[in-house]
Design an enzyme around this catalytic site. Structure first.
Site, PDB file in Angstrom:
ATOM      1  N   SER A   1     -10.304  -0.307   7.007  1.00  0.00           N
ATOM      2  CA  SER A   1      -9.659  -0.158   5.695  1.00  0.00           C
ATOM      3  C   SER A   1      -8.973  -1.391   5.137  1.00  0.00           C
ATOM      4  CB  SER A   1      -8.643   0.979   5.739  1.00  0.00           C
ATOM      5  OG  SER A   1      -9.295   2.216   5.773  1.00  0.00           O
TER       6      SER A   1
ATOM      7  N   SER B   1     -10.024   2.088   2.919  1.00  0.00           N
ATOM      8  CA  SER B   1      -9.119   2.857   2.096  1.00  0.00           C
ATOM      9  C   SER B   1      -8.102   2.036   1.322  1.00  0.00           C
ATOM     10  CB  SER B   1      -8.369   3.863   2.970  1.00  0.00           C
ATOM     11  OG  SER B   1      -7.429   3.201   3.813  1.00  0.00           O
TER      12      SER B   1
ATOM     13  N   LYS C   1       0.870  -1.185   0.000  1.00  0.00           N
ATOM     14  CA  LYS C   1       0.000   0.000   0.000  1.00  0.00           C
ATOM     15  C   LYS C   1       0.902   1.229   0.000  1.00  0.00           C
ATOM     16  CE  LYS C   1      -3.906   2.073   2.544  1.00  0.00           C
ATOM     17  NZ  LYS C   1      -4.798   1.985   3.733  1.00  0.00           N
TER      18      LYS C   1
END
Lengths: 485, 95
Positions: free
Chosen positions: A175, A151, A76
């Site tokens: 998330s 997210s 990420k």
């Protein structure tokens, strides 16, 4: 090759049926072929990946390799990666090259895993749909008109389409678990403090925690182990030994006590999702588990408490972006205040601006007690609900998200509607507990997840509980048809 | 709770955020909506509850005051928008 488990890939590498360079190249080709459409990557790093793959092949050849050596992954874009752009999905950090590695990144580099690139995300991890990225929305591989969740939407979409075998993520309010649910993969958020936060771009420091996405609980167990552990550089990291997460995967579930919070099955839950959760629970009963109804009476307060604590901490954390030391600076500032205001106003997206303003308001003179302090007290009530529940049960189960993946654009007009997407996940962050989402079926051709919540540091237990389900069902093996070739 | 555009202007200034004039109403609506959501907390009596800052209620860990980092000043300054002679440049602050 992209449909094999980490254990299978590891065996193929060790027996030299395939080299890490070949395996890495295979995923680089898949990213080239499919990611224009999905937009799951912000930055691709094929050259770095192949270089690391060569090193991995050398250590496999000389016998110094570990179980993960040579298996590629994607990070990420919230994790600092030395020498590689770390944007956090924001215009603010579009030109930021991290000068050091996050502890998670150095741990996984040390495990010998080539990094394929940096994954798309909601700006500064604020969002539940990945529509808040400066680099554009990520598409859900099951239906590209829909969001992947957020997210960590890039991480979930990337693993769901098998553009990487595993990926990292972070989870502040859901998330990891919510996008895992919406993309039909497995995602675990460990206990707060289990994985170092050093080098993770901060959002809400008392809630942020790193975790992993994989096809299965077994894959997640294998990746989580080298990530977890004490780190001097994170003052909230817990000094506790990391167990071998794969060792207990095959434990029997005979006599397992599952708590079902009545609040998670009342009004508001989608009927199709409720049916899938019921079927999963029935499967657990077949495996010898006992089901007990429990109550988490303060559940309804988790979203209100979260939307004070997270914005308050974000307004403080994001005050570092001043246009001076790194990040975006506006053109021709007329003075220092103008530089601060325009640099921040021009580079932050709408949701980030909203949360900074909510947090600033909640922390401003005269409001601290009514908002932040009250939210921290509510946080304790929520946490105590779980403590009481875990006196009766081993794990808690319920839906991960109230709906399957929604359409891109469907919830962007009203922030509060979007916030409700994390209704089942947020309490777990407030309490600091570990949680995992496991795919348990399809509703109207879209995947839905079961959330399994464990007691503090019971990652091995929830991985075991998830793995046993996956040994007896095949939802986790399904993948979107368009990406099979 | 309903915030006015003047209050939004003040909050934005406190947070050093430039907000376009024609967006003020939208932010006032959005923030008012969020504060309405948050207000559910007000009905809970928490007078006997201690605030929770860390799930394990741990205290701040201390370490010896020794140098643990090497000096990487130039390396860290490579990301700065404007530098000169090892210093960060900002607009003039003193006349």
């Amino acid at each position: 090759m992209h449909n094999k488990s980490i254990a299978e890939l590891s065996a193929a590498l060790q027996s030299k049926d395939i080299s890490s360079v070949e395996l890495t190249q295979h995923f680089i080709e898949r990213i080239k072929k499919y990611d224009n459409d999905l937009n799951s990557f912000i930055t691709q790093t094929p050259d770095l990946a192949l270089e690391a793959a060569k090193v991995a092949d050398a250590s496999i050849a000389n016998g110094s390799a570990g179980a993960l050596t040579g298996i590629p992954l994607a990070q990420k874009d919230i994790f600092c990666t030395n020498g590689v752009r770390t944007s956090c999905g924001s215009k603010m950090l579009d030109n930021f090259t991290a000068p050091y590695d996050a502890t998670v990144v150095s741990n996984l580099n040390a495990a010998g895993m080539p990094m394929l690139g940096k994954l798309n995300m909601d700006e500064f991890a604020m969002g539940s749909s990945n529509e808040n990225s400066f680099y554009g929305a990520v598409k859900n591989p099951w239906d590209t008109d829909r969001v992947p969740g957020g997210s960590s939407g890039g991480s979930a979409a990337c693993v769901a389409a098998r553009l990487a075998p595993v990926a990292t993520g972070t989870d502040t309010g859901g998330s990891i678990r919510q996008p895992a649910s919406m993309c039909g993969i497995t995602g675990i958020k460990p206990t707060y403090g289990r994985v170092s936060r050093f080098g993770i771009v901060s959002y809400a420091s008392s809630l942020d925690q790193a975790g992993v996405f994989g096809r299965s609980a077994e894959d997640c167990a294998m990746l989580l182990e080298p990530m977890a552990g004490f780190d001097e550089k994170d003052s909230t990291c817990i000094d506790k030994p990391v167990p071998n997460y794969a060792a207990n995967l095959n434990d029997s579930l005979q006599g397992l006590k599952i708590g079902l919070p009545k609040e998670y099955f009342s009004n508001g839950i989608d009927g199709n999702i409720e049916k899938l959760i019921d079927e999963a629970i029935a499967e657990y009963k077949k495996l010898g588990a006992e089901v007990i109804e429990i109550s988490l009476p303060n559940s309804h307060l988790s979203i209100p408490a979260y939307y004070v604590i997270a914005p308050a901490e974000c307004s403080s954390n994001l005050s570092r972006y001043d246009g001076v030391r790194y990040g975006y600076r506006c053109e021709d500032p007329k003075d220092l205040t103008d530089m601060y205001m325009r640099s921040r106003g021009e580079a932050f997206g709408e949701e980030v601006l909203r949360r900074i303003m909510v947090g600033t308001y909640a922390l401003s003179a005269g409001y601290y007690d009514a908002y932040y302090l009250q939210a921290q007290k509510i946080r304790r009530l929520i946490s105590e609900d779980f403590t009481k529940a875990f006196e009766q049960v081993d794990v808690i189960m319920g839906p991960t998200a109230p709906t399957t993946a929604f359409k891109i654009g469907e919830k962007t007009d009203d922030p509060v509607t979007m916030y409700l997407s994390d209704i089942y996940t947020i309490a777990v962050n407030l309490a600091g507990l570990p949680g995992i989402s496991v795919p348990v079926g399809m509703a109207d051709k879209l995947p839905a997840g079961l959330q399994i919540i464990g007691n503090y540091f019971d990652e091995a237990k929830i991985l075991n509980v998830a793995h046993q389900y996956q040994q007896n069902t095949d939802w986790h093996l399904q993948m979107p048809a368009a990406y099979q070739a | 709770m309903s915030l006015t555009t003047d209050e939004i202007k003040n909050i934005a200034y406190l947070a050093r955020l430039s907000i376009e004039e024609d967006r003020m109403h939208t932010y006032a609506d959005n923030l008012s909506g969020i504060l309405d959501l948050v207000e559910q907390m007000n009905n809970v009596d928490t007078s006997a509850i201690a605030p929770m800052a860390h799930p394990q209620d741990m205290s701040q860990r201390l370490r010896a005051d020794t140098i643990t980092e090497e000096n990487q000043r130039e390396h860290f300054m490579e990301n700065a928008p404007a530098t000169e002679a090892g210093l960060f440049l900002v607009p003039k602050v003193i006349e």
